[in-house]
Design a protein around this motif. Structure first.
Motif, short mmCIF file in Angstrom:
data_model
loop_
_atom_site.label_atom_id
_atom_site.label_comp_id
_atom_site.label_asym_id
_atom_site.label_seq_id
_atom_site.Cartn_x
_atom_site.Cartn_y
_atom_site.Cartn_z
N THR A 39 13.14 -87.72 -26.96
CA THR A 39 14.60 -87.61 -26.89
C THR A 39 14.92 -86.44 -25.98
O THR A 39 14.26 -85.39 -26.04
CB THR A 39 15.21 -87.37 -28.29
OG1 THR A 39 14.82 -88.44 -29.14
CG2 THR A 39 16.73 -87.32 -28.22
N VAL A 40 15.91 -86.63 -25.11
CA VAL A 40 16.34 -85.58 -24.18
C VAL A 40 17.79 -85.23 -24.49
O VAL A 40 18.64 -86.11 -24.60
CB VAL A 40 16.22 -86.05 -22.71
CG1 VAL A 40 16.65 -84.94 -21.76
CG2 VAL A 40 14.78 -86.50 -22.40
N TRP A 41 18.04 -83.94 -24.66
CA TRP A 41 19.40 -83.43 -24.87
C TRP A 41 19.76 -82.52 -23.70
O TRP A 41 18.90 -82.12 -22.92
CB TRP A 41 19.49 -82.58 -26.14
CG TRP A 41 19.20 -83.24 -27.42
CD1 TRP A 41 20.11 -83.78 -28.30
CD2 TRP A 41 17.92 -83.39 -28.07
NE1 TRP A 41 19.47 -84.28 -29.42
CE2 TRP A 41 18.13 -84.05 -29.30
CE3 TRP A 41 16.62 -83.05 -27.69
CZ2 TRP A 41 17.08 -84.36 -30.18
CZ3 TRP A 41 15.58 -83.37 -28.55
CH2 TRP A 41 15.81 -84.01 -29.77
N PHE A 48 23.04 -71.10 -14.40
CA PHE A 48 23.63 -71.65 -13.18
C PHE A 48 24.61 -72.76 -13.57
O PHE A 48 24.85 -72.99 -14.76
CB PHE A 48 22.54 -72.15 -12.22
CG PHE A 48 21.87 -73.45 -12.61
CD1 PHE A 48 21.93 -74.56 -11.77
CD2 PHE A 48 21.18 -73.58 -13.82
CE1 PHE A 48 21.32 -75.75 -12.12
CE2 PHE A 48 20.56 -74.77 -14.17
CZ PHE A 48 20.64 -75.86 -13.31
N SER A 49 25.18 -73.46 -12.61
CA SER A 49 26.28 -74.39 -12.91
C SER A 49 25.81 -75.75 -13.42
O SER A 49 26.64 -76.61 -13.70
CB SER A 49 27.14 -74.59 -11.66
OG SER A 49 26.35 -75.12 -10.62
N GLY A 50 24.50 -75.97 -13.55
CA GLY A 50 23.97 -77.23 -14.06
C GLY A 50 23.70 -77.16 -15.56
O GLY A 50 24.33 -76.39 -16.29
N TYR A 51 22.74 -77.97 -16.00
CA TYR A 51 22.45 -78.08 -17.42
C TYR A 51 21.09 -77.50 -17.78
O TYR A 51 20.15 -77.52 -16.98
CB TYR A 51 22.44 -79.56 -17.84
CG TYR A 51 23.80 -80.20 -17.87
CD1 TYR A 51 24.67 -79.98 -18.95
CD2 TYR A 51 24.23 -81.02 -16.83
CE1 TYR A 51 25.92 -80.57 -18.98
CE2 TYR A 51 25.49 -81.61 -16.85
CZ TYR A 51 26.33 -81.39 -17.94
OH TYR A 51 27.58 -81.97 -17.96
N LEU A 52 21.00 -77.02 -19.02
CA LEU A 52 19.73 -76.74 -19.67
C LEU A 52 19.37 -78.00 -20.45
O LEU A 52 20.16 -78.48 -21.27
CB LEU A 52 19.86 -75.55 -20.63
CG LEU A 52 18.68 -75.30 -21.59
CD1 LEU A 52 17.41 -74.96 -20.84
CD2 LEU A 52 19.02 -74.18 -22.57
N TYR A 53 18.20 -78.57 -20.17
CA TYR A 53 17.73 -79.77 -20.85
C TYR A 53 16.71 -79.41 -21.91
O TYR A 53 15.88 -78.51 -21.71
CB TYR A 53 17.10 -80.75 -19.85
CG TYR A 53 18.11 -81.43 -18.98
CD1 TYR A 53 18.63 -82.67 -19.32
CD2 TYR A 53 18.56 -80.82 -17.81
CE1 TYR A 53 19.58 -83.30 -18.51
CE2 TYR A 53 19.51 -81.44 -17.00
CZ TYR A 53 20.01 -82.67 -17.37
OH TYR A 53 20.96 -83.28 -16.58
N GLN A 174 15.52 -76.20 -16.80
CA GLN A 174 16.79 -76.04 -16.07
C GLN A 174 16.45 -75.79 -14.60
O GLN A 174 16.11 -74.70 -14.21
CB GLN A 174 17.68 -74.96 -16.67
CG GLN A 174 16.99 -73.66 -16.99
CD GLN A 174 17.88 -72.70 -17.74
OE1 GLN A 174 19.10 -72.81 -17.77
NE2 GLN A 174 17.27 -71.69 -18.32
N THR A 175 16.51 -76.86 -13.85
CA THR A 175 16.07 -76.85 -12.46
C THR A 175 17.27 -76.95 -11.53
O THR A 175 18.07 -77.88 -11.65
CB THR A 175 15.11 -78.02 -12.20
OG1 THR A 175 13.98 -77.88 -13.06
CG2 THR A 175 14.64 -78.04 -10.75
N GLU A 176 17.36 -76.00 -10.62
CA GLU A 176 18.41 -76.04 -9.59
C GLU A 176 17.75 -76.64 -8.34
O GLU A 176 16.96 -75.99 -7.67
CB GLU A 176 18.89 -74.61 -9.33
CG GLU A 176 20.17 -74.54 -8.55
CD GLU A 176 20.74 -73.11 -8.51
OE1 GLU A 176 21.64 -72.90 -7.68
OE2 GLU A 176 20.30 -72.24 -9.28
N LEU A 177 18.07 -77.91 -8.08
CA LEU A 177 17.38 -78.61 -6.98
C LEU A 177 17.81 -78.10 -5.61
O LEU A 177 17.09 -78.22 -4.64
CB LEU A 177 17.62 -80.11 -7.10
CG LEU A 177 16.90 -80.79 -8.27
CD1 LEU A 177 17.37 -82.22 -8.44
CD2 LEU A 177 15.40 -80.75 -8.08
N ARG A 178 19.03 -77.57 -5.54
CA ARG A 178 19.59 -77.05 -4.28
C ARG A 178 19.70 -78.15 -3.23
O ARG A 178 19.29 -79.29 -3.45
CB ARG A 178 18.80 -75.84 -3.77
CG ARG A 178 18.90 -74.67 -4.76
CD ARG A 178 18.21 -73.41 -4.27
NE ARG A 178 18.54 -72.29 -5.15
CZ ARG A 178 17.90 -71.14 -5.16
NH1 ARG A 178 16.90 -70.94 -4.33
NH2 ARG A 178 18.26 -70.18 -5.97
#
Length: 207
Positions: A39-41, A48-53, A174-178
């Motif tokens: 399960t992924v939440w 940063f402005s994205g998500y922590l998974y 939490q990856t910032e792909l840029r």
């Protein structure tokens, strides 16, 4: 950034950050994807402005063997379909290193190949292990790659009390792909990648 002269403060800070993520209450998470393996939440990241998974699933194997397949080393490239190369740039102790790795394009190459340089640290946690990492601003970017950035990430792996041959594997990513990417594409890719990570890992451990 200069090579790390003393990795201990970074390792300690990284571990504390991951332990804090691990104590975040269930009510703060929203389900992003559910498969038979995991399960992924997700929740908004503080970094940063994205998500922590957060990803979680039970894996049939002992903790040490699972973590050996996840952390930097000879196993990871063999089974992780997203990772296309990995080089250990510096080793401090057996459980501490700097690595450069590249990832394949995703979503029909909407997300082009990425390169990361991460500090990686593996340590004990309760009856199991925690392997964690964070990106460094380090060296030149390889031509034809976009340099991504991993904010504090990690995997907790602990044996199930009632079934020692199985382990509970919980990841925080939490990856910032840029680069210029639609956020919706990033979110779709992250949820799918984490779910696939579990199914690929299980196949590798059974092989």
């Amino acid at each position: 950034m200069d090579p790390l002269s003393n990795p201990a403060p970074l390792a300690s800070k990284l571990r504390n950050t991951l332990v804090r993520y691990h104590s975040i209450g269930d009510s703060e998470w929203r389900v992003a994807k559910k498969t038979k393996d995991a399960t992924v939440w997700r929740k908004p990241s503080e970094e940063f402005s994205g998500y922590l998974y957060k990803a979680q699933g039970v894996v049939e194997d002992v903790t040490n063997r699972i973590v050996d397949h996840i952390r930097p080393g000879p196993y990871r490239l063999d089974w992780d379909s997203l990772m296309t190369s990995m080089d250990i740039l510096e080793t401090f102790e057996e459980n501490c290193c700097v690595m450069r790795y590249t990832t394949a394009g995703q979503l029909w190459n909407i997300i082009a190949p990425r390169e990361f340089v991460d500090f990686s640290y593996t340590t004990s946690y309760e009856d199991g292990l925690l392997t964690c990492g964070i990106s460094l601003d380090y060296g030149d970017v390889t031509p034809n790659f976009v340099r991504g950035f991993n904010h504090p990430c990690g995997w907790f792996c602990v044996p199930l009390k009632d079934s020692p041959g199985h382990s509970l594997l919980t990841g925080y990513i939490q990856t910032e792909l840029r680069g210029m990417l639609p956020q919706s594409a990033v979110d779709t890719a992250m949820s799918s990648t984490l779910a696939n990570f579990y199914s690929d890992l299980k196949k590798a451990l059974k092989a």
